[in-house]
Design a protein around this motif. Structure first.
Motif, PDB file in Angstrom:
ATOM      1  N   ALA A  41      -4.452   6.253  17.990  1.00 44.46           N
ATOM      2  CA  ALA A  41      -4.362   6.230  16.524  1.00 44.46           C
ATOM      3  C   ALA A  41      -5.195   5.083  15.960  1.00 44.46           C
ATOM      4  N   LEU A  82       0.554   8.262  10.900  1.00 44.23           N
ATOM      5  CA  LEU A  82       0.145   8.269  12.309  1.00 44.23           C
ATOM      6  C   LEU A  82       1.210   7.628  13.199  1.00 44.23           C
ATOM      7  N   THR A 159       6.963  11.645   9.185  1.00 50.44           N
ATOM      8  CA  THR A 159       5.523  11.912   9.180  1.00 50.44           C
ATOM      9  C   THR A 159       5.113  12.708   7.953  1.00 50.44           C
TER      10      THR A 159
END
Length: 307
Positions: A41, A82, A159
């Motif tokens: 990420a 992320l 998320t």
């Protein structure tokens, strides 16, 4: 700062579609990378900074590098997106994480209605329902409820909330800044946050092989520079609630790439899911409405309400 140049609604939708397809490729590149999830990420955004800086400098000059509140906020939201996405992958099944992460259009629509005072038409609601059904079909029977996966499921839901915040922050920022400046400033913010996370959570940041490094470069160029950059461009012309539906294509893109490159064949149910997503986008697409004036105002499935 001057207003960003406008795109037509149709062109903006095409640009968003390309961005969604590019972001859908991220699953492929993460699987090919040989670093931990938080390291991948970080590299996704860090390696994207040089080309984004070049784009920003060419597009807007030195002023592109000035931070602004909405771009910084977008970067913080994307870091959260992320971070929780990788927690979801580690804490629950990939199918569960995918289903819960794709609920972001629900949050975007709710915010558009409650805060931005947009009205959602019946066509918009039908389109949203079709896209959600399509995403569920793409995941197929792999989705399951397991109390042991609740922490990971919660991370998948987080998320979606963080991506909704990122999406809306970029959409609002486009009223005053260009796509290049917003994408660079937000990506730099995300990189700084994820660097601190990766230093704490990962044993190493460095890929172990040339192929792993190449996957990280592709992740940065395709999914971050291409995906996020195109999203910022397209959101100048497309209402947030409709634009969110276009990003259901990210799930379809991941499924198709998995079938083509990872030996994960598509089932008939998944093909039907992709068709449902396309149908939902068509149903909810912005439409011109008749007006008495010579130059009628634009109208979409998500119409502006009174302020």
């Amino acid at each position: 700062m001057s207003k960003a140049p406008t795109l037509s609604m149709a062109l903006g939708t095409v640009v968003l579609t390309l961005g969604a397809l590019a972001m859908g490729a991220s699953v492929l590149f993460v699987r090919l990378a040989d670093v931990g999830p938080f390291a991948s990420a970080f590299w996704r955004v860090a390696l994207a900074l040089p080309p984004l800086a070049l784009w920003a400098a060419l597009a807007e000059g030195a002023r592109a590098f000035r931070p602004d509140r909405l771009s910084l906020l977008a970067g913080a939201f994307f870091a959260g997106d992320l971070f929780f996405w990788h927690l979801a992958i580690l804490g629950t099944t990939v199918a569960n994480a995918t289903v819960l992460a794709t609920t972001s259009p629900l949050w975007i629509t709710a915010f558009a209605v409650l805060v931005l005072r947009q009205k959602v038409s019946r066509a918009g609601l039908i389109g949203l329902a079709l896209c959600i059904a399509g995403a569920l079909a793409l995941v197929g029977r792999s989705w399951q409820f397991d109390p042991q996966h609740l922490p990971g499921d919660a991370a998948g839901l987080a998320t979606a909330v963080f991506f909704a915040g990122y999406f809306l922050a970029v959409s609002r920022a486009r009223a005053a800044r260009g796509a290049a400046a917003i994408t660079f400033v937000s990506t730099a913010t995300t990189a700084l946050i994820l660097l601190m996370v990766a230093l704490v959570a990962e044993p190493t940041l460095w890929p172990a092989s040339t192929s792993g490094a190449a996957a990280l470069v592709a992740l940065a160029l395709v999914s971050q520079v291409g995906g996020q950059g195109l999203m910022a461009v397209g959101l100048a012309a497309v209402p947030p609630a409709f634009g969110a539906l276009v990003f259901f294509l990210e799930v379809a893109s991941a499924a198709v790439l998995g079938a083509l490159l990872l030996d994960e064949p598509l089932t008939a149910l998944q093909a039907a899911g992709g068709a449902l997503i396309l149908a939902g986008i068509v149903v909810a697409r912005p439409r011109a409405r008749k007006a008495r004036s010579a130059v009628p105002p634009p109208a979409t499935g998500y119409r502006e309400g009174r302020h």
